[in-house]
Design an enzyme around this catalytic site. Structure first.
Site, PDB file in Angstrom:
ATOM      1  N   GLU A 434       0.828  -1.213   0.000  1.00 12.25           N
ATOM      2  CA  GLU A 434       0.000   0.000   0.000  1.00 12.25           C
ATOM      3  C   GLU A 434       0.861   1.262   0.000  1.00 12.25           C
ATOM      4  OE1 GLU A 434      -2.993  -0.109  -0.746  1.00 12.25           O
ATOM      5  OE2 GLU A 434      -3.195  -2.278  -0.496  1.00 12.25           O
ATOM      6  N   HIS A 437       2.056   2.007  -3.470  1.00 12.48           N
ATOM      7  CA  HIS A 437       1.092   2.797  -4.252  1.00 12.48           C
ATOM      8  C   HIS A 437       1.176   4.274  -3.886  1.00 12.48           C
ATOM      9  CE1 HIS A 437      -1.099  -0.415  -6.157  1.00 12.48           C
ATOM     10  NE2 HIS A 437      -1.519  -0.951  -5.029  1.00 12.48           N
TER      11      HIS A 437
HETATM   12 ZN    ZN Z   1      -2.513  -2.708  -4.826  1.00 11.14          ZN
END
Ligand code: ZN
Ligand code: ADP
Ligand code: MG
Length: 627
Positions: A434, A437
């Site tokens: 995460e 990202h």
């Molecule tokens: Zn992802």
């Protein structure tokens, strides 16, 4: 097409009257003698003989097995019957007693009668019972009900008269263009002279088109609430009938009612159910019923004159599947787009629905609207309701900002899955994924900032997610922005590769999204040198997710696939590079997320901007994983 001979509403009535008449006549002919037959008295042979002796027998008829005779008793004639014996003197004896030899019982009664009795009478009774039952059914359902057997083909359009829906234009937030166009129609119905004076005529029909849940049905109801004229509402699926011709009959009936009530509005929801393109195949017989219904609709729309004040509204989320004949001028010639709401529209929709619940004063609708990019009106209504439910669950009297934020996540990502336990290693991988990202997104200047990152699993199956929010909504996306988006999608997987040197299934959804964008860039947005501005794909069904069909040759397809792969790979490498350059921050942020499980965009930016504490942190994390 003339369907009059099939008019189903009337024939059965005549039919039953005729049947009833026939039955009465039959009863007269058959049952009366039958009753007589039953009154024949059975006697034994000796009684017969003694009656003959005494001269009581006035008539006698000798048949093969029985003797019928008439006895005069107390001045009354009784027909009797006895078994025939082998008695050679019988005729003589009868003659002497003065009995005349003639027919006592007409012969046909014994055979024809029994035949008819056993067939016709029961059938007659069944018909009578059937008629009685169906009559009862019709009565109990009343006139407006779904109709009994006799009311096949009667349209059951609901008629709304003024304000019975209680919905006004003010209940529909956003959608200003749609409201404006519809207001004009309402205005026309109220002041037709204003338009007639200048020679303008209203369009006969208006078609509301847009994705599901954007308020098409709601808008139509608002028109009903605003216009002080009768409003007929029927759903396309209600025309779909079991028998050929019934749907068409319903259409005819609906328009007949509408013509009587003019000025009025007819609303056909989900018109694609009946208005689908006719395929013209003919061989298969296909959907004869639907075609007839559509033909009838076309005929009716041509049939009435617009000046009478019947306006037809229809709604669909599949405009491209509609038969072109429906869309030609003179029918649904006004198309009213009802699109997904923009930022301001979303805020207004939230406010409209939030009126129905109690909220804390601190709730910032603009923030919520921002976080709910791409949500439809129906989803936003759902968000508000979820927030209220959450407040109740937590025993509060008001819904707070946190309730709204959580309910957006619920609507977008599903509920938090409290009982799913990730192992520590999994949790760590998800944290890096995460942050990958988020970091890639933040480092690319034009990419949207991160709103919230969480590694709490959701019921939708996501193990964690990074919520990105556009600060300002924009409708044009540049090539760079799209590329950055792809890079952001690949960022999760890139972080896994970089830190753990292995990859997981966690990136399935990212891959799908990245591919979609990359493909669209090349095949539809003309963002590759190679294909220039040539469309390789055409889209249909745009409001329902979109189906694409390739419009290029097989060789080009292969090339296209190759270009898509190259494009994604380039962005993937870019993401890897960004993460490599910021590996210290990646460790720091992932570690923080691992401990906190959820962090906000502000926390993320704060950590990102502060200087790295000490280098030793980074190695500690990796040791953790292996341990
Ligand atoms: Zn992802
Ligand atoms: P559609 O017919 O376009 O699929 P609906 O009209 O049935 O969508 O909308 C479903 C629900 O979503 C409505 O009942 C309403 O609560 C909410 N909604 C949708 N759009 C709006 C809007 N523009 N303003 C307020 N509520 C809306
Ligand atoms: Mg609808």
């Amino acid at each position: 097409m003339n369907l009059d001979n099939k008019k189903p509403g009337k024939r059965p009535l005549y039919f039953y009257y005729i049947i009833a008449g026939v039955i009465i006549i039959l009863l007269n002919i058959l049952v009366v003698p039958a009753v007589q037959e039953r009154s024949v008295e059975k006697t034994d042979y000796s009684t017969f003989l003694s009656n003959v002796e005494r001269g009581n027998v006035s008539k006698a008829e000798v048949q093969d097995d029985y003797i019928y005779y008439m006895v005069r008793k107390n001045g009354k004639d009784t027909i009797c019957k006895t078994v025939k014996m082998d008695d050679p003197n019988l005729v003589e004896r009868l003659y002497e007693s003065g009995a005349s030899m003639e027919a006592v019982v007409p012969e046909r009664q014994s055979i024809i009668l029994s035949l008819l009795l056993s067939y016709l009478i029961p059938i007659g009774i069944f018909i009578l019972i059937g008629r009685w039952l169906s009559k009862k059914m019709m009565n109990s359902m009343g006139n407006g009900g779904p109709g009994g057997m006799m009311s096949f083909g009667k349209s059951n359009a609901k008629v709304y008269v003024k304000s019975s829906t209680g919905i006004k234009f003010s209940d529909v937030a956003g959608e200003d263009e749609a409201k404006e166009l519809l207001t004009e129609i309402v205005d026309y119905l109220h002041n037709p002279h204003k338009y007639a004076d200048i020679g303008a005529s209203m369009p006969k029909g208006a078609l509301l088109v847009g994705p599901p849940g954007t308020g098409k049905t709601l808008l139509a109801k608002a028109v009903a609430g605003e216009a002080e004229v009768p409003f007929f509402s029927i759903s396309g699926s209600e025309f779909v009938e079991m028998f050929v011709g019934m749907g068409a009959a319903k259409v005819r009936d609906l328009f007949k009612q509408a013509n009587e009530k003019a000025p009025c509005i007819v609303f056909i929801d989900e018109i694609d159910t009946i208005g689908k393109k006719r395929d013209g195949a003919g061989f298969t017989g296909g959907n004869d019923e639907r075609e007839q219904t559509l033909n009838q609709l076309l005929t009716e729309m041509d049939g009435f004159d617009g000046s009478k004040g019947v306006v037809i509204l229809a709604a669909t989320n599949r405009p491209d599947s509609l038969d072109p004949a429906l869309l030609r001028p003179g029918r649904f010639d006004r198309r009213i787009p009802v699109e997904l709401p923009d930022l301001q529209g979303r805020e207004e929709i939230l406010k409209v629905h939030a009126k129905k619940i109690k909220i804390a004063d601190s709730v910032r609708f603009d923030e919520i609207a921002k976080a709910a990019a791409g949500a439809s009106g129906a989803e936003l209504a759902n968000v508000v309701n979820e927030a209220a439910l959450r407040a109740v669950r937590d025993g509060r009297k008001f819904a707070t900002q946190a309730d709204f934020e959580e309910s957006i996540e619920v609507v977008i990502a599903g509920y938090q899955k409290k009982n799913r336990v990730l192992s520590n290693k999994e949790k760590l991988i998800v944290s890096y994924h995460e942050i990958g990202h988020a970091l890639v997104a933040a480092k690319q200047t034009e990419s949207a900032p991160v709103h919230k990152i969480t590694i709490i699993p959701r019921t939708s199956g996501a193990l964690g997610y990074t919520m990105q929010v556009d600060e300002k909504e924009h409708f044009l996306m540049s090539k760079e922005e799209l590329e950055n988006k792809i890079a952001t999608f690949t960022g999760g997987r890139a972080a896994e590769e970089l830190i753990f040197h292995s990859i997981t299934t966690g990136a399935a959804n990212d891959i799908e999204q990245a591919t979609k964008i990359a493909r669209a860039m090349i095949s539809r947005y003309g963002m590759s040198e190679e294909f220039d501005m040539v469309a390789m794909e055409s889209m249909s069904n745009q409001y329902l997710g979109g189906d694409s069909s390739l419009t290029c040759s097989f060789e080009t397809q292969t090339l296209l696939d190759k270009r898509v792969v190259e494009l994604v790979r380039r962005q993937h490498e870019k993401a890897l590079k960004i993460l490599e350059e910021n590996i210290g921050k990646l460790h720091q942020l992932a570690q923080y997320l691992y401990e906190q499980e959820t962090i906000t965009g502000e926390e993320f930016m704060k950590i990102l901007q502060e200087p790295l504490p000490a280098v030793e942190d980074a190695s500690r994390v990796v040791v953790d994983v292996q341990g």
